[in-house]
Scaffold this motif. Structure first.
Motif, PDB file in Angstrom:
ATOM      1  N   TRP A   1       0.834  -1.213   0.000  1.00  0.00           N
ATOM      2  CA  TRP A   1       0.000   0.000   0.000  1.00  0.00           C
ATOM      3  C   TRP A   1       0.865   1.259   0.000  1.00  0.00           C
ATOM      4  O   TRP A   1       0.584   2.221  -0.721  1.00  0.00           O
ATOM      5  CB  TRP A   1      -0.939   0.024   1.211  1.00  0.00           C
ATOM      6  CG  TRP A   1      -2.202  -0.762   1.022  1.00  0.00           C
ATOM      7  CD1 TRP A   1      -2.615  -1.853   1.738  1.00  0.00           C
ATOM      8  CD2 TRP A   1      -3.245  -0.510   0.066  1.00  0.00           C
ATOM      9  NE1 TRP A   1      -3.838  -2.293   1.277  1.00  0.00           N
ATOM     10  CE2 TRP A   1      -4.243  -1.489   0.266  1.00  0.00           C
ATOM     11  CE3 TRP A   1      -3.422   0.443  -0.938  1.00  0.00           C
ATOM     12  CZ2 TRP A   1      -5.407  -1.542  -0.504  1.00  0.00           C
ATOM     13  CZ3 TRP A   1      -4.580   0.391  -1.704  1.00  0.00           C
ATOM     14  CH2 TRP A   1      -5.553  -0.590  -1.478  1.00  0.00           C
TER      15      TRP A   1
ATOM     16  N   GLY B   1     -10.010  -3.148   2.000  1.00  0.00           N
ATOM     17  CA  GLY B   1      -9.159  -2.092   1.458  1.00  0.00           C
ATOM     18  C   GLY B   1      -9.907  -0.874   0.951  1.00  0.00           C
ATOM     19  O   GLY B   1      -9.390   0.245   0.979  1.00  0.00           O
TER      20      GLY B   1
ATOM     21  N   ALA C   1      -7.020  -5.651   0.505  1.00  0.00           N
ATOM     22  CA  ALA C   1      -6.674  -5.019  -0.761  1.00  0.00           C
ATOM     23  C   ALA C   1      -7.604  -5.470  -1.885  1.00  0.00           C
ATOM     24  O   ALA C   1      -7.207  -5.551  -3.040  1.00  0.00           O
ATOM     25  CB  ALA C   1      -5.216  -5.304  -1.110  1.00  0.00           C
TER      26      ALA C   1
END
Lengths: 165, 432
Positions: free
Chosen positions: A32, B127, B168
């Protein structure tokens, strides 16, 4: 020039590593950080992450490619994601998507030539009580209609992000 | 009779910003932590058992019993992992706690950890919930500064760290063992059980995995008592809980009800009935993987057992309502493409079967299907269910099986008509 993490990102990764009993668990949070730093995850970026966490590159690639939110190619400045799942569908998400397609002249999965907008149809965003829902980057836009989404795109194209992107 | 609603969990009408630690504490927040600390682990677990909370993530396993599976005597660290990977279509309740009442969740984490002698908790958030993660992270930081988390929780000497962990984009990570794989940095592919996470969970250590709402209910249980909470619901299915209603109702949204409220009343009274006052066509009662129900089935108490006896399952409490005018083939098409997209690819029946089902349904909707495709579709669904490591295979099969069972004539009409015979638009919803 080879990619490198900014000092700020590097410190962030160091803090991430402290939260887990092993380095592999730091992988998704670090990906991320990498995606924020470089916009998407090029092979070079995944190798940088592997080196930073001292993990085999194959592990990094295996995880990075499993998850849909890790971009394997560049995306536009505004990532317009229209939910197409059942609750949004029942409240007219197809009309919202059609309006975005017409306005931007791109199909789902494509980016406008100026690099400003990427359109994507996504699965349930867990805001079904305010459907249809469109997510642009981090922000949710609920109760969308064909008209409201066009107004939203106009606002973003003009660089106005005061009501969230 | 009007459906009784509550505001113990759903506090959005209070006009207060509970994200603000001072506001949260002024309303009695974090007092239950001190009470729990005085009670001790065994008494906390007994209180949760008395509350008869069944897990709010969809499976409905009794929470107190699950807590009891975590070994007391172990030399390994133990973990609490909160499942905030909310992604079951039609479900949007955990979003409320993460967005608007994050301290409730943190307080629940503290009490749960004290009960089981846990010192590290991870909140695994999907996410897409980037703003929600920011909100929870700020609440954690504020709690740290105030001495509510860290080395000495509220002066009790108890040590606890709570971290958020962002997913995610993978629905499968809502399955608890896939979630643990993902927490460990791997692709979210479910594990074989046993061993169960309570014994071998995160990082090979005993781990309690609970849904956001389950954990957020714990401070209420401790504050008011397990028996009291239990009585908001029914025998073997206690408490109040959040339900979400979406689709063709006049007032979609979240409601807190006592477990056991009648589903027809929930749809017609709380949610204001059907858009344009059209007749009801179908209801999916608890998130997209529950069997679809027809209007004559919905006079059922909203308990796990009650909805099961009516022929479906309570699931996550996410009720999806479809009015007359909805094409059931198109509705199923959305669900089947979703499961095909979200199959992790580990088990052959699910990996191959979910895509196959979606393609047949595409053919039916487009008028390309042959008569025998209906039987093939059912056969594929029957061969996925029960033949995979995790429940995603069943989740993909149940909609196909139940839509065909309840609405076979409409699927047949698509084949006979050479395409979709449903005329006219679906009802139009506007913001209430």
């Amino acid at each position: 020039m080879a990619q490198a993490f900014s000092p700020q990102a590097d410190a962030e990764i160091e803090a991430i590593l402290q939260r887990y009993p092993n380095r592999l668990a730091a992988l998704i949070p670090t990906l991320w950080v990498a995606q924020r730093e470089f916009g998407w995850l090029a092979e070079e970026t995944m190798e940088l992450v592997a080196t930073r966490l001292d993990l085999p590159p194959a592990k990094v690639i295996s995880t990075a490619t499993f998850y849909t939110m890790f971009h394997k190619k560049p995306v536009g400045r505004y990532h317009v994601q229209v939910c197409k799942n059942i609750s949004c569908y029942l409240r007219g998400s197809d009309e919202v998507t059609a309006a975005v397609k017409q306005k931007l002249g791109v199909a789902p999965g494509q980016t406008t030539a100026d690099g400003n907008f990427t359109l994507e149809e996504v699965e349930c965003l867990a805001a079904c009580g305010r459907a249809p829902v469109v997510q642009v980057n981090a922000d949710y836009h609920e109760w969308q209609t064909a008209e409201s989404v066009v107004a939203l795109l106009d606002r973003l194209a003009a660089g106005d992000t005061s009501g969230g992107v | 009779m009007a459906v009784q609603t509550y505001d113990y969990l759903l506090r959005d009408k209070h006009g207060k910003d509970y994200r603000d630690l001072a506001v949260y504490r002024a309303a009695g927040g974090y007092k239950a932590v001190l009470k729990a600390h005085q009670m001790g682990g065994e008494a906390i677990i007994n209180e949760v058992k008395a509350a008869s909370i069944r897990g709010r993530g969809g499976a409905g396993f009794p929470a107190g019993v699950k807590w009891g599976f975590v070994p007391k005597d172990t030399n390994k660290p133990k973990y609490l992992v909160v499942n905030a990977d909310e992604g079951e279509p039609g479900t949007f309740k955990d979003n409320y706690f993460l967005s608007h009442d994050p301290h409730r969740l943190i307080e629940g984490c503290i009490i749960t950890s004290m009960a089981l002698d846990i010192h590290t908790a991870y909140i695994y958030v999907r996410g897409e919930f980037k703003r929600q993660i920011e909100t929870v992270d700020k609440a954690i930081a504020d709690a740290h500064k105030a001495g509510i988390l860290g080395k000495n929780v509220l002066g009790t000497g108890y040590q606890l760290e709570v971290y958020t962990h962002s997913g995610a984009g993978a629905y499968i990570c809502g399955e608890e063992t896939a979630l643990l794989e993902s927490l460990e940095g791997k692709p979210g592919q479910p594990r074989l059980k046993p061993p169960f996470p309570a014994v071998v969970g995160a990082f090979g250590c005993p781990t309690l995995v609970n849904n956001v709402e389950t954990i957020a209910s714990v401070p209420v249980v401790i504050e008011h008592g397990g028996e009291w909470f239990h009585k908001l619901g029914v025998e073997r299915d206690g408490g109040s809980r959040l339900i979400g209603i979406s689709g063709h109702v006049k007032k979609p949204g979240l409601y807190e009800i006592g477990v056991g409220a009648n589903m027809r009343e929930v749809i017609y009274e709380l949610a204001g009935g059907i858009l344009e006052d059209r007749p009801l066509k179908a209801v999916i009662p608890g998130g997209s993987s529950c069997a679809v129900m027809t209007p004559e089935q919905i006079d059922a108490p909203m308990t796990l057992d009650g909805i099961r006896d009516a022929g479906s399952s309570f699931g996550t409490g996410g009720i999806i309502v479809m009015a007359e005018g909805t094409c059931m083939v198109k509705a199923l098409q959305r669900l089947s493409h979703f499961y095909a997209h979200e199959s992790c690819g580990q088990c052959t029946p699910c990996r191959e079967g979910t895509g196959w089902m979606a393609r047949i349904i595409d053919d039916i909707e487009a008028g390309r299907a042959r008569q025998e495709d209906l039987d093939t579709l059912l056969e594929v669904a029957d061969q996925i269910g029960g033949n995979t490591i995790c429940a995603l295979g069943d989740a993909a099969s149940i909609p196909v099986q139940s839509f065909l069972q309840k609405f076979r004539a409409e699927f047949q009409a698509h084949i006979d008509h050479g395409g979709c015979p449903i005329e006219g638009p679906m009802p139009r919803g506007t913001r209430p």
